[in-house]
Design a protein around this motif. Structure first.
Motif, PDB file in Angstrom:
ATOM      1  N   SER A   1      33.806  46.747  53.177  1.00  0.00           N
ATOM      2  CA  SER A   1      33.003  45.939  52.259  1.00  0.00           C
ATOM      3  C   SER A   1      33.474  46.091  50.809  1.00  0.00           C
ATOM      4  O   SER A   1      33.785  47.191  50.360  1.00  0.00           O
ATOM      5  CB  SER A   1      31.533  46.357  52.368  1.00  0.00           C
ATOM      6  N   VAL A   2      33.521  44.966  50.126  1.00  0.00           N
ATOM      7  CA  VAL A   2      33.850  44.934  48.692  1.00  0.00           C
ATOM      8  C   VAL A   2      32.560  44.609  47.936  1.00  0.00           C
ATOM      9  O   VAL A   2      31.898  43.621  48.235  1.00  0.00           O
ATOM     10  CB  VAL A   2      34.918  43.858  48.385  1.00  0.00           C
ATOM     11  N   PRO A   3      32.133  45.458  46.975  1.00  0.00           N
ATOM     12  CA  PRO A   3      32.830  46.610  46.394  1.00  0.00           C
ATOM     13  C   PRO A   3      32.376  47.959  46.947  1.00  0.00           C
ATOM     14  O   PRO A   3      32.828  48.995  46.460  1.00  0.00           O
ATOM     15  CB  PRO A   3      32.437  46.501  44.926  1.00  0.00           C
ATOM     16  N   GLU A   4      31.469  47.956  47.934  1.00  0.00           N
ATOM     17  CA  GLU A   4      30.896  49.227  48.402  1.00  0.00           C
ATOM     18  C   GLU A   4      31.974  50.189  48.907  1.00  0.00           C
ATOM     19  O   GLU A   4      31.943  51.395  48.601  1.00  0.00           O
ATOM     20  CB  GLU A   4      29.870  48.959  49.503  1.00  0.00           C
ATOM     21  N   ASP A   5      32.916  49.669  49.694  1.00  0.00           N
ATOM     22  CA  ASP A   5      33.973  50.521  50.246  1.00  0.00           C
ATOM     23  C   ASP A   5      35.296  50.397  49.485  1.00  0.00           C
ATOM     24  O   ASP A   5      36.112  51.315  49.492  1.00  0.00           O
ATOM     25  CB  ASP A   5      34.230  50.146  51.711  1.00  0.00           C
ATOM     26  N   MET A   6      35.503  49.262  48.876  1.00  0.00           N
ATOM     27  CA  MET A   6      36.770  49.000  48.187  1.00  0.00           C
ATOM     28  C   MET A   6      36.527  48.148  46.946  1.00  0.00           C
ATOM     29  O   MET A   6      35.942  47.059  47.033  1.00  0.00           O
ATOM     30  CB  MET A   6      37.738  48.255  49.127  1.00  0.00           C
ATOM     31  N   SER A   7      36.974  48.634  45.800  1.00  0.00           N
ATOM     32  CA  SER A   7      36.892  47.843  44.568  1.00  0.00           C
ATOM     33  C   SER A   7      38.178  47.049  44.405  1.00  0.00           C
ATOM     34  O   SER A   7      39.266  47.551  44.710  1.00  0.00           O
ATOM     35  CB  SER A   7      36.689  48.755  43.356  1.00  0.00           C
ATOM     36  N   ILE A   8      38.039  45.815  43.919  1.00  0.00           N
ATOM     37  CA  ILE A   8      39.209  44.946  43.723  1.00  0.00           C
ATOM     38  C   ILE A   8      39.085  44.229  42.375  1.00  0.00           C
ATOM     39  O   ILE A   8      38.036  43.682  42.053  1.00  0.00           O
ATOM     40  CB  ILE A   8      39.341  43.906  44.849  1.00  0.00           C
ATOM     41  N   ALA A   9      40.188  44.259  41.617  1.00  0.00           N
ATOM     42  CA  ALA A   9      40.267  43.515  40.365  1.00  0.00           C
ATOM     43  C   ALA A   9      41.495  42.619  40.411  1.00  0.00           C
ATOM     44  O   ALA A   9      42.519  42.988  40.992  1.00  0.00           O
ATOM     45  CB  ALA A   9      40.359  44.466  39.175  1.00  0.00           C
ATOM     46  N   GLY A  10      41.394  41.440  39.812  1.00  0.00           N
ATOM     47  CA  GLY A  10      42.506  40.494  39.837  1.00  0.00           C
ATOM     48  C   GLY A  10      43.011  40.153  38.443  1.00  0.00           C
ATOM     49  O   GLY A  10      42.673  40.827  37.465  1.00  0.00           O
ATOM     50  N   PHE A  11      43.811  39.115  38.381  1.00  0.00           N
ATOM     51  CA  PHE A  11      44.370  38.657  37.107  1.00  0.00           C
ATOM     52  C   PHE A  11      44.445  37.131  37.138  1.00  0.00           C
ATOM     53  O   PHE A  11      44.826  36.566  38.156  1.00  0.00           O
ATOM     54  CB  PHE A  11      45.786  39.227  36.913  1.00  0.00           C
ATOM     55  N   ASP A  12      44.100  36.491  36.058  1.00  0.00           N
ATOM     56  CA  ASP A  12      44.121  35.048  35.809  1.00  0.00           C
ATOM     57  C   ASP A  12      42.729  34.529  35.477  1.00  0.00           C
ATOM     58  O   ASP A  12      42.564  33.649  34.668  1.00  0.00           O
ATOM     59  CB  ASP A  12      44.674  34.216  36.975  1.00  0.00           C
ATOM     60  N   ASP A  13      41.702  35.061  36.171  1.00  0.00           N
ATOM     61  CA  ASP A  13      40.327  34.573  36.034  1.00  0.00           C
ATOM     62  C   ASP A  13      40.255  33.082  36.323  1.00  0.00           C
ATOM     63  O   ASP A  13      39.817  32.275  35.494  1.00  0.00           O
ATOM     64  CB  ASP A  13      39.747  34.876  34.648  1.00  0.00           C
ATOM     65  N   VAL A  14      40.690  32.718  37.536  1.00  0.00           N
ATOM     66  CA  VAL A  14      40.598  31.321  37.971  1.00  0.00           C
ATOM     67  C   VAL A  14      39.134  30.952  38.165  1.00  0.00           C
ATOM     68  O   VAL A  14      38.265  31.818  38.250  1.00  0.00           O
ATOM     69  CB  VAL A  14      41.394  31.100  39.275  1.00  0.00           C
ATOM     70  N   GLN A  15      38.852  29.660  38.239  1.00  0.00           N
ATOM     71  CA  GLN A  15      37.460  29.209  38.369  1.00  0.00           C
ATOM     72  C   GLN A  15      36.762  29.809  39.583  1.00  0.00           C
ATOM     73  O   GLN A  15      35.587  30.156  39.535  1.00  0.00           O
ATOM     74  CB  GLN A  15      37.419  27.685  38.441  1.00  0.00           C
ATOM     75  N   LEU A  16      37.487  29.951  40.682  1.00  0.00           N
ATOM     76  CA  LEU A  16      36.900  30.468  41.912  1.00  0.00           C
ATOM     77  C   LEU A  16      36.434  31.910  41.766  1.00  0.00           C
ATOM     78  O   LEU A  16      35.523  32.353  42.480  1.00  0.00           O
ATOM     79  CB  LEU A  16      37.927  30.358  43.055  1.00  0.00           C
ATOM     80  N   ALA A  17      37.033  32.661  40.834  1.00  0.00           N
ATOM     81  CA  ALA A  17      36.708  34.081  40.675  1.00  0.00           C
ATOM     82  C   ALA A  17      35.225  34.305  40.405  1.00  0.00           C
ATOM     83  O   ALA A  17      34.637  35.284  40.872  1.00  0.00           O
ATOM     84  CB  ALA A  17      37.541  34.689  39.549  1.00  0.00           C
ATOM     85  N   ALA A  18      34.602  33.410  39.666  1.00  0.00           N
ATOM     86  CA  ALA A  18      33.188  33.560  39.312  1.00  0.00           C
ATOM     87  C   ALA A  18      32.260  32.924  40.339  1.00  0.00           C
ATOM     88  O   ALA A  18      31.037  32.999  40.201  1.00  0.00           O
ATOM     89  CB  ALA A  18      32.927  32.950  37.938  1.00  0.00           C
TER      90      ALA A  18
END
Length: 354
Positions: free
Chosen positions: A279-296
């Protein structure tokens, strides 16, 4: 309607029509008014190629998107979360400045012929290239055409070492290194000590900058750089998904967080982890790059470094127009900050995942 037709209707020669169109001063005002009246009445538009041959500007700039790592698809550029916003922003900014935009996609080295022809045939006044990979030979060839050129996302030091800064050239970048450092520092501040990375293509400036920032930040904090946790995603969703699935199939312990070089790969990684019961973020934290519209919009909302696409696109258009108006070769660079946007996909680690 052709200029010959305008000439007949106005009762003047074709050369007179040409002089009026190009605003020459040696035309009597009465004759000029007669020609302009016919032009207005019939909504005549002079051929841009003919204007270029006459040494006039076409008021058209080229936008060339390089995407050589996926199979060719005529609509892909407009669906791509990286290229599509650039296309929109460049077109909007250029139109507001009274310029048209000629768009070409480059799917293979041979496709660079399209770019070269656009310059040589005088169909454009200058060009913007986005997505350039580490290929100084191609950049050198483009610069040798002696036409205004703006590169988005390119290594400035490489340009300087090749002495290409003596041409009509500008570089527009984002501060990817600093943005990535902010993301890794954030994960570390949450308590993560084992942080993996899904890398982009190392033959791109952004791919190298983001990886170097990841590596430097871990070393600065005395944290281990585990090669097993460094996945080669190449900025592609499918590749990142397969790389994460491959890592999960080993059954080895996992890091507690991943930083991804773009949001597409981060979202694919989230899908792969979820399918594996992580499960994200309970078991795994993930960060990305670009901040595309879908990210939010996804669940959980993705923490991401915001790429200043609008600012970069606006600057690229302004730079290429500035270069077109400059008689002397001019070189300039500009970089825009990339800032972390904190959302729901990261939290303190609870334990190492088996």
């Amino acid at each position: 309607m052709r200029s010959e037709d305008i000439a007949k209707l106005a009762g003047v020669s074709r050369s007179t029509v040409s002089r009026v169109i190009n605003n020459y001063s040696n035309v009597p005002e009465e004759t000029r008014a007669k020609v302009l009246k016919v032009i207005e009445q019939y909504q005549y538009e002079p051929n841009s190629f003919a204007r270029a041959l006459a040494g006039k500007k076409t008021d058209t700039i080229g936008l060339f998107a390089i995407s050589m790592n996926e199979k060719e698809n005529t609509t892909r550029i407009y669906q791509n979360n990286y290229f599509a916003p650039f296309v929109d922003a460049v077109v909007d900014t250029a139109n507001a400045r009274g310029c048209y935009v000629l768009i070409h996609t480059v799917y293979s080295p041979d496709d660079f012929l399209k770019v070269k022809q656009a310059f040589l045939q005088k169909r454009i006044d200058g060009g913007i290239i986005v997505g350039t990979q580490k290929d100084i030979d191609i950049v050198r060839e483009m610069v040798s055409l002696d036409s205004p050129l703006v590169l988005i996302d390119y290594d400035i030091s490489e340009i300087m070492s090749e002495h290409l800064d003596r041409n009509h050239l500008a570089i527009v970048n984002s501060k990817d290194y600093e943005g990535t450092v902010e993301a890794i520092e954030y994960l570390i501040s949450l308590g993560h000590e084992e942080i993996g990375m899904i890398c982009g293509r190392m033959n791109t400036y952004s791919g190298r900058e983001r990886f170097m920032a990841y590596e430097d930040t871990l070393k600065r904090h005395g944290l281990a750089l585990n090669e097993q946790f460094i996945l080669r995603g190449d900025f592609l969703k499918e590749t990142a998904y397969e790389e994460v699935k491959k890592l999960l199939s080993t059954g080895s312990p996992l890091p507690t967080a991943f930083f991804s070089s773009n949001d597409d790969m981060a979202i694919s990684a989230m899908e792969a982890f979820t399918e594996h019961g992580i499960s994200v973020p309970e078991d795994m934290s993930i960060a990305g790059f670009d901040d595309v519209q879908l990210a939010a919009r996804i669940n959980p909302k993705l923490t991401s470094v915001r790429l200043p696409i609008y600012e970069m696109s606006k600057a690229a258009v302004e730079k290429v127009i500035e270069l077109c108006d400059s008689r002397q070769p001019t070189f300039s660079t500009i970089s825009f900050p990339a800032r972390l946007v904190e959302r729901d996909s990261c939290q303190p680690p609870k334990s190492s995942i088996q």
